[in-house]
Design an enzyme around this catalytic site. Structure first.
Site, PDB file in Angstrom:
ATOM      1  N   GLN A  33      16.476   1.304  31.661  1.00 36.37           N
ATOM      2  CA  GLN A  33      16.839   2.085  32.839  1.00 36.37           C
ATOM      3  C   GLN A  33      17.135   1.179  34.033  1.00 36.37           C
ATOM      4  OE1 GLN A  33      17.162   5.196  32.232  1.00 36.37           O
ATOM      5  NE2 GLN A  33      17.617   6.061  34.237  1.00 36.37           N
ATOM      6  N   ILE A  34      16.357   0.148  34.211  1.00 43.65           N
ATOM      7  CA  ILE A  34      16.574  -0.794  35.316  1.00 43.65           C
ATOM      8  C   ILE A  34      17.896  -1.533  35.144  1.00 43.65           C
ATOM      9  CG2 ILE A  34      15.715  -2.957  36.334  1.00 43.65           C
ATOM     10  CD1 ILE A  34      12.849  -1.802  35.768  1.00 43.65           C
ATOM     11  N   GLY A  63       2.186   7.804   2.468  1.00 42.29           N
ATOM     12  CA  GLY A  63       2.413   6.968   3.639  1.00 42.29           C
ATOM     13  C   GLY A  63       1.175   7.004   4.512  1.00 42.29           C
ATOM     14  N   PRO A  94       6.099   6.214  -1.993  1.00 42.30           N
ATOM     15  CA  PRO A  94       6.978   7.308  -1.572  1.00 42.30           C
ATOM     16  C   PRO A  94       6.239   8.574  -1.165  1.00 42.30           C
ATOM     17  CG  PRO A  94       7.914   6.210  -3.484  1.00 42.30           C
ATOM     18  CD  PRO A  94       6.563   5.596  -3.265  1.00 42.30           C
ATOM     19  N   ASN A  95       5.163   8.911  -1.853  1.00 39.68           N
ATOM     20  CA  ASN A  95       4.419  10.129  -1.533  1.00 39.68           C
ATOM     21  C   ASN A  95       3.066   9.847  -0.891  1.00 39.68           C
ATOM     22  OD1 ASN A  95       6.385  11.949  -2.617  1.00 39.68           O
ATOM     23  ND2 ASN A  95       5.718  11.343  -4.673  1.00 39.68           N
ATOM     24  N   LEU A 126       0.828  -1.201   0.000  1.00 39.55           N
ATOM     25  CA  LEU A 126       0.000   0.000   0.000  1.00 39.55           C
ATOM     26  C   LEU A 126       0.866   1.256   0.000  1.00 39.55           C
ATOM     27  CD1 LEU A 126      -2.677   1.584   0.314  1.00 39.55           C
ATOM     28  CD2 LEU A 126      -2.546   1.150   2.778  1.00 39.55           C
ATOM     29  N   THR A 127       1.801   1.336   0.943  1.00 41.39           N
ATOM     30  CA  THR A 127       2.605   2.543   1.115  1.00 41.39           C
ATOM     31  C   THR A 127       3.425   2.859  -0.141  1.00 41.39           C
ATOM     32  OG1 THR A 127       2.753   2.156   3.489  1.00 41.39           O
ATOM     33  CG2 THR A 127       4.399   3.614   2.526  1.00 41.39           C
ATOM     34  N   GLY A 153      23.721   0.837  32.907  1.00 43.62           N
ATOM     35  CA  GLY A 153      24.668   0.819  31.786  1.00 43.62           C
ATOM     36  C   GLY A 153      24.588  -0.460  30.981  1.00 43.62           C
ATOM     37  N   GLU A 210       1.176  -0.125  10.331  1.00 44.95           N
ATOM     38  CA  GLU A 210      -0.269  -0.321  10.500  1.00 44.95           C
ATOM     39  C   GLU A 210      -0.958   0.997  10.891  1.00 44.95           C
ATOM     40  OE1 GLU A 210      -1.548  -3.580  10.051  1.00 44.95           O
ATOM     41  OE2 GLU A 210       0.475  -4.317   9.743  1.00 44.95           O
TER      42      GLU A 210
END
Length: 385
Positions: free
Chosen positions: A341-342, A130, A127-128, A124-125, A345, A368
């Site tokens: 985060q948990i 989306g 370049p012009n 479907l998508t 590093g 989607e």
């Protein structure tokens, strides 16, 4: 359409074993080779995973939307590329044929799609076009008993693997009513593929451009045999696809929470496990509460989807599918962020899956229909007279 409870229980248990025994151990291999190993794809075909949403009368397993969401939730517990191999066969690639195709089209294509013999993609998508899908410029001009298609399709999932495309092209004037949906074999002269896309995450998934230059397709390949209704077909297909993606997001959220909990129990700082600290507990609690909300939305909306007439559009269900997709895909992004985060590093290091899955889930808010498109769909339905 639904599998009986006992058979579904056995199927789901089999899928869960397959995930734990075959898919999770192969996650690092997948990341290294940027592809799903062929033996795993063969096992998926043997299990019938390519046809879980296709009725038994066409060679599939015939799961209801609720049952499909349960299976996809389980598959969300591992790298998304595994599900992506058969995802277009289960969802956006096949459902247009199932919902709106002629009986001849269903007989010709659905058994091969269900077995995995044929990989089918959804194109479907462009370049012009989306988010503004109704403005697509891919042209299909009638020439005798064929249409000649010209245009480019972008970000097409499974295009390098596809044997056929469910492809949207403009047969009439501007706007949604000028769009038709075609079944286009991938070996049709004039079709070429762009180079594979290099993406932020989801290694092992295959996407690329599909270029069509004077591609001649029989008029009989219009889905349902009626031109001008392709956009409606696409929107119905996306309702189901949005629930599928929402269930996938919930599965990955659960995987991320499980991994974060395990790390919080084993990682020690200041002489005790970091899970003993309330700030870590707060992040875990927020993630669990959001997962519960998202999964509740998936299950409720899937039941509503199953209750409506098969293949028919229901504006209320469409709105709720957009609500679910918007919330669940945004939710898993927040859960992934907390998981990193948990881990501290370590969460930024590729050795830990939190880093990889953090990148992988970002795409869920885009395909989607982006989060912003879901907002427009929801608001439009609320403001209707």
């Amino acid at each position: 359409m639904a599998l009986d409870a006992e058979s579904f229980s056995l199927l789901r248990a089999s899928v869960q074993r397959f995930i734990d025994d075959r898919l999770k151990p192969a996650e690092d291999t997948l990341e290294e080779i940027d592809d799903v190993p062929a033996d795993i794809v063969a096992d998926m075909k043997e299990m019938g995973l390519f046809g879980i949403s296709i009725p038994e009368s066409y060679g599939g397993i015939g799961l209801s939307m609720s049952q499909e969401c349960d299976v996809v939730y389980d598959l969300g517990h591992t790298a998304f590329a595994f599900r992506s191999v058969f995802g277009t066969n289960v969802g956006i690639g096949s459902q247009g044929i199932l919902m709106d195709g002629t009986e001849e089209q269903k007989q010709n294509y659905l058994p091969k799609i269900a077995s995995g013999e044929l990989i089918i993609s959804f194109a479907l998508t462009a370049p012009n076009a989306g988010s503004d899908a109704a403005s697509l410029q891919t042209r299909a001009d009638l020439d005798g008993d064929h249409y000649v298609i010209n245009g480019t399709k972008r970000f097409i999932t499974n295009a390098p693997r596809a044997g056929a495309f469910t492809l949207m092209a403009r047969t009439g004037g501007q706007g949604a009513s000028g769009i038709s949906s075609f079944i286009v074999p991938a070996d049709t002269p004039g079709i070429s593929l762009g180079k594979p896309d290099k993406k932020m995450g989801q290694r092992g998934t295959k996407t690329c451009d599909v270029v069509l230059e004077n591609v001649r397709v029989p008029a009989a390949n219009i889905i349902g045999g009626v031109p001008g209704v392709g956009f409606k077909t696409a929107m119905k297909v996306l309702d189901r696809g949005r629930l599928h993606i929402s269930a996938l997001a919930c599965g990955m959220a659960h995987r991320l929470i499980t991994d974060a909990v395990a790390y919080a129990k084993e990682r020690k700082q200041f002489g005790k496990p970091i899970g003993d600290f309330q700030l870590i507990q707060g992040m875990l609690a927020d993630s669990q509460a959001e997962l519960y909300a998202g999964l509740s939305m998936v299950r409720d909306c899937a039941q509503r989807y199953d209750a409506k007439p098969a293949g028919k559009s229901d504006p209320e269900v469409s709105m709720l599918a957009s609500c679910t997709k918007m919330f669940c895909t945004e939710m898993v992004g927040r859960v992934a962020d907390r998981a990193v985060q948990i881990h501290g590093g370590a969460g930024y290091i590729a050795e830990y899956k939190a880093e990889r899955f953090y990148r992988d889930v970002r795409l869920l808010r885009l395909y989607e229909g982006t989060t912003q498109i879901q907002q427009l769909i929801i608001a439009k339905q609320l403001l209707r007279d």
